[in-house]
Write a protein that holds these residues in place. Structure first.
Motif, PDB file in Angstrom:
ATOM      1  N   GLU A 112      42.485 -16.867   0.086  1.00 32.21           N
ATOM      2  CA  GLU A 112      42.150 -17.527  -1.218  1.00 32.21           C
ATOM      3  C   GLU A 112      41.513 -16.670  -2.307  1.00 32.21           C
ATOM      4  N   MET A 113      40.381 -15.991  -1.388  1.00 24.93           N
ATOM      5  CA  MET A 113      39.679 -15.053  -2.557  1.00 24.93           C
ATOM      6  C   MET A 113      40.589 -14.097  -3.118  1.00 24.93           C
ATOM      7  N   GLN A 114      41.735 -13.484  -2.317  1.00 20.82           N
ATOM      8  CA  GLN A 114      42.473 -12.471  -2.982  1.00 20.82           C
ATOM      9  C   GLN A 114      43.388 -13.053  -3.816  1.00 20.82           C
ATOM     10  N   LYS A 115      43.860 -14.226  -3.760  1.00 24.22           N
ATOM     11  CA  LYS A 115      44.802 -14.688  -4.844  1.00 24.22           C
ATOM     12  C   LYS A 115      43.965 -14.992  -6.264  1.00 24.22           C
ATOM     13  N   LEU A 116      42.550 -15.611  -6.005  1.00 26.57           N
ATOM     14  CA  LEU A 116      41.744 -15.862  -7.206  1.00 26.57           C
ATOM     15  C   LEU A 116      41.470 -14.717  -7.768  1.00 26.57           C
ATOM     16  N   ALA A 117      40.991 -13.677  -7.078  1.00 25.89           N
ATOM     17  CA  ALA A 117      40.636 -12.186  -7.559  1.00 25.89           C
ATOM     18  C   ALA A 117      41.608 -11.737  -8.445  1.00 25.89           C
ATOM     19  N   GLU A 118      42.786 -11.697  -7.871  1.00 29.76           N
ATOM     20  CA  GLU A 118      44.007 -11.119  -8.882  1.00 29.76           C
ATOM     21  C   GLU A 118      44.074 -12.012 -10.073  1.00 29.76           C
ATOM     22  N   GLY A 149      44.160  -6.397 -24.104  1.00 28.41           N
ATOM     23  CA  GLY A 149      45.452  -5.946 -24.895  1.00 28.41           C
ATOM     24  C   GLY A 149      46.443  -5.153 -23.911  1.00 28.41           C
ATOM     25  N   VAL A 150      45.899  -4.930 -22.753  1.00 24.75           N
ATOM     26  CA  VAL A 150      46.994  -4.189 -21.725  1.00 24.75           C
ATOM     27  C   VAL A 150      47.869  -5.423 -21.336  1.00 24.75           C
ATOM     28  N   LYS A 151      49.275  -4.502 -21.359  1.00 26.19           N
ATOM     29  CA  LYS A 151      50.518  -5.323 -20.989  1.00 26.19           C
ATOM     30  C   LYS A 151      50.631  -5.737 -19.700  1.00 26.19           C
ATOM     31  N   GLU A 152      51.271  -6.863 -19.497  1.00 23.92           N
ATOM     32  CA  GLU A 152      51.154  -7.442 -17.867  1.00 23.92           C
ATOM     33  C   GLU A 152      52.140  -6.419 -17.102  1.00 23.92           C
ATOM     34  N   GLU A 153      53.129  -5.512 -17.524  1.00 25.64           N
ATOM     35  CA  GLU A 153      53.819  -4.742 -16.622  1.00 25.64           C
ATOM     36  C   GLU A 153      52.927  -3.579 -16.279  1.00 25.64           C
ATOM     37  N   GLU A 154      51.798  -3.436 -16.973  1.00 31.18           N
ATOM     38  CA  GLU A 154      50.848  -2.323 -16.676  1.00 31.18           C
ATOM     39  C   GLU A 154      49.974  -2.873 -15.456  1.00 31.18           C
ATOM     40  N   LEU A 155      49.916  -4.056 -15.073  1.00 38.28           N
ATOM     41  CA  LEU A 155      49.045  -4.408 -14.262  1.00 38.28           C
ATOM     42  C   LEU A 155      49.497  -4.728 -12.892  1.00 38.28           C
ATOM     43  N   ASN A 156      50.733  -4.105 -12.657  1.00 37.85           N
ATOM     44  CA  ASN A 156      51.270  -4.275 -11.191  1.00 37.85           C
ATOM     45  C   ASN A 156      50.460  -3.671 -10.203  1.00 37.85           C
ATOM     46  N   TRP A 157      49.434  -2.983 -10.164  1.00 37.09           N
ATOM     47  CA  TRP A 157      48.704  -2.485  -9.314  1.00 37.09           C
ATOM     48  C   TRP A 157      47.616  -3.792  -8.777  1.00 37.09           C
ATOM     49  N   SER A 158      47.625  -4.535  -9.626  1.00 36.13           N
ATOM     50  CA  SER A 158      46.694  -5.637  -9.151  1.00 36.13           C
ATOM     51  C   SER A 158      47.212  -6.710  -8.325  1.00 36.13           C
ATOM     52  N   LYS A 159      48.621  -6.602  -7.774  1.00 39.60           N
ATOM     53  CA  LYS A 159      49.239  -7.152  -6.840  1.00 39.60           C
ATOM     54  C   LYS A 159      48.639  -6.776  -5.430  1.00 39.60           C
ATOM     55  N   ASP A 160      48.070  -5.562  -5.399  1.00 39.14           N
ATOM     56  CA  ASP A 160      47.737  -4.907  -4.297  1.00 39.14           C
ATOM     57  C   ASP A 160      46.251  -4.677  -4.110  1.00 39.14           C
ATOM     58  N   CYS A 207      35.906  -7.253  -4.514  1.00 40.73           N
ATOM     59  CA  CYS A 207      37.239  -6.860  -4.650  1.00 40.73           C
ATOM     60  C   CYS A 207      37.914  -5.832  -5.268  1.00 40.73           C
ATOM     61  N   GLY A 208      38.523  -4.753  -4.926  1.00 42.74           N
ATOM     62  CA  GLY A 208      38.978  -3.645  -5.654  1.00 42.74           C
ATOM     63  C   GLY A 208      40.267  -3.380  -5.464  1.00 42.74           C
ATOM     64  N   PRO A 209      40.715  -2.266  -6.107  1.00 50.15           N
ATOM     65  CA  PRO A 209      42.429  -1.954  -5.801  1.00 50.15           C
ATOM     66  C   PRO A 209      42.492  -1.366  -4.332  1.00 50.15           C
ATOM     67  N   SER A 210      43.575  -1.603  -3.739  1.00 51.22           N
ATOM     68  CA  SER A 210      43.711  -1.144  -2.533  1.00 51.22           C
ATOM     69  C   SER A 210      43.491   0.495  -2.579  1.00 51.22           C
ATOM     70  N   PRO A 211      42.886   1.018  -1.351  1.00 46.85           N
ATOM     71  CA  PRO A 211      42.614   2.288  -1.475  1.00 46.85           C
ATOM     72  C   PRO A 211      43.819   3.305  -1.703  1.00 46.85           C
ATOM     73  N   GLU A 212      44.835   2.883  -1.537  1.00 51.20           N
ATOM     74  CA  GLU A 212      46.064   3.787  -1.611  1.00 51.20           C
ATOM     75  C   GLU A 212      46.377   3.710  -3.185  1.00 51.20           C
ATOM     76  N   VAL A 213      46.035   2.751  -4.065  1.00 49.03           N
ATOM     77  CA  VAL A 213      46.447   2.843  -5.505  1.00 49.03           C
ATOM     78  C   VAL A 213      45.658   3.918  -5.944  1.00 49.03           C
ATOM     79  N   LYS A 214      46.310   4.713  -6.672  1.00 45.59           N
ATOM     80  CA  LYS A 214      45.793   5.704  -7.681  1.00 45.59           C
ATOM     81  C   LYS A 214      46.312   5.236  -9.133  1.00 45.59           C
ATOM     82  N   PHE A 215      45.367   4.934  -9.791  1.00 48.71           N
ATOM     83  CA  PHE A 215      45.528   4.680 -11.207  1.00 48.71           C
ATOM     84  C   PHE A 215      45.914   5.503 -11.959  1.00 48.71           C
ATOM     85  N   LEU A 216      47.690   5.326 -12.139  1.00 50.96           N
ATOM     86  CA  LEU A 216      48.148   6.109 -13.361  1.00 50.96           C
ATOM     87  C   LEU A 216      47.242   6.239 -14.378  1.00 50.96           C
TER      88      LEU A 216
END
Ligand SMILES: O=C(O)CCC(=O)C(=O)O
Ligand SMILES: [Fe+2]
Length: 317
Positions: free
Chosen positions: A159-165, A176-187, A291-300
């Protein structure tokens, strides 16, 4: 450096020993949250009015760094069950809890505050950290009866993971960041921290959890019915630098802006210094989903209003 052998049975202690006696508790005056220091309470239930919710979140992240959320969708049954299982864990005899001790090079398990190594005094605190599956430690803690504990922890984490996302997407897109730039937040990845602050014979001397900011994107905190969390408000037109108590509000969870959100927002959002103080009569518990980004995520590197937000960073809790 403090170690697990520094554990003692808090309940049996009549005086705060030198090892746990802090002199810095009143570095700033403490106030109840009134007037301008009252934290915003933001409802997430009105999904049709995302724009207004974003505005409220942006204001809270810029001016407070911490806020309450209601309408979060976490049932009171689940919160009560989580409190019950948390009490159950910390009520075990110390020897039993130490069977699930956090190893010196590990993240999960029972032990001192994770920030202990930065301080010479010990805190009036014991914690249990969950990173990944809790099953192994749950078996050690409750060999005959671990099912309910595991089930509750795993359900709450989900539940926390869903709420955090949801909150992270609203927060970042409020800039002002666009939805499509937020894909990393699913992970996202989360560390779940159960905190226990036993009643203390001399609360003016003991520190529950020393002042810190969370390194996360955000932390979602549930506190049992006892106050103890304080946030630092810097000197402003409403008073000197001060510790402001963040009392439990029925039905609300607390959200802390973490250091990563501070970085990701080009310092528009603020992670706030906070601490926990202890109570003379009541044992207090809190449960923090960090909660943070998954360790595999490198923010482009991505750009907001032609400013670099964050490049090539990863998060390890
Ligand atoms: O117990 C609290 O209210 C604070 C807990 C906290 O700050 C943390 O777990 O990072
Ligand atoms: Fe914290």
């Amino acid at each position: 450096m403090p170690s697990l052998s520094d554990h003692f049975e808090f309940e049996t202690v009549r005086e705060v020993p030198e090892s746990h006696a802090w002199t810095s508790l009143d570095d700033h005056p403490s106030y109840e949250a009134t007037g301008h220091d009252k934290l915003p309470i933001i409802s997430l239930s009105n999904s049709s009015d995302n724009d207004n919710t974003k505005l409220l979140l942006r204001h809270a992240c810029q001016h407070f760094g911490v806020f309450y959320v209601t309408g979060h969708g976490i049932s009171t049954n689940l919160l009560s069950e989580l409190e019950l299982q948390t009490r159950r864990l910390f009520s075990l005899p110390t020897d039993q809890k130490l069977k699930a001790a956090r190893p010196p090079d590990g993240l999960s398990g029972y032990g001192l505050a994770r920030i202990s190594s930065f301080f010479s005094k010990l805190m009036w605190y014991e914690g249990f950290t969950i990173s990944g599956s809790v099953l192994h430690h749950a078996r050690q803690l409750f060999p005959d009866d671990y099912f309910r504990f595991c089930e509750t922890i795993e359900e709450y984490k989900k539940e926390m993971q869903k709420l955090a996302e949801k909150i992270i997407r609203l927060m970042i897109s409020s800039l002002g960041v666009k939805e499509e730039e937020l894909n990393w937040s699913k992970d996202l990845s989360g560390v779940f921290q159960l905190n226990s602050y036993p009643a203390c014979p001399d609360p003016d001397k003991a520190m529950g959890l020393a002042a810190h900011t969370d390194s996360s994107l955000l932390t979602i905190l549930h506190q049992s019915g006892t106050s103890g969390l304080q946030v630092l408000r810097r000197e402003d037109g409403h008073g000197p630098t001060r510790w402001v108590t963040v009392p439990p509000v029925a039905g609300a969870l607390i959200v802390h802006v973490g250091d990563l959100s501070h970085i990701l927002s080009n310092a528009r959002f603020h992670s706030v210094l906070h601490r926990a103080i202890v109570n003379r009569y009541r044992h207090r518990y809190s449960m923090a989903y960090i909660c943070g980004p998954s360790p595999e995520v490198k923010f482009l590197s991505y750009v907001l209003k032609s400013q670099l937000l964050l490049s090539n960073a990863t998060w390890i809790s």
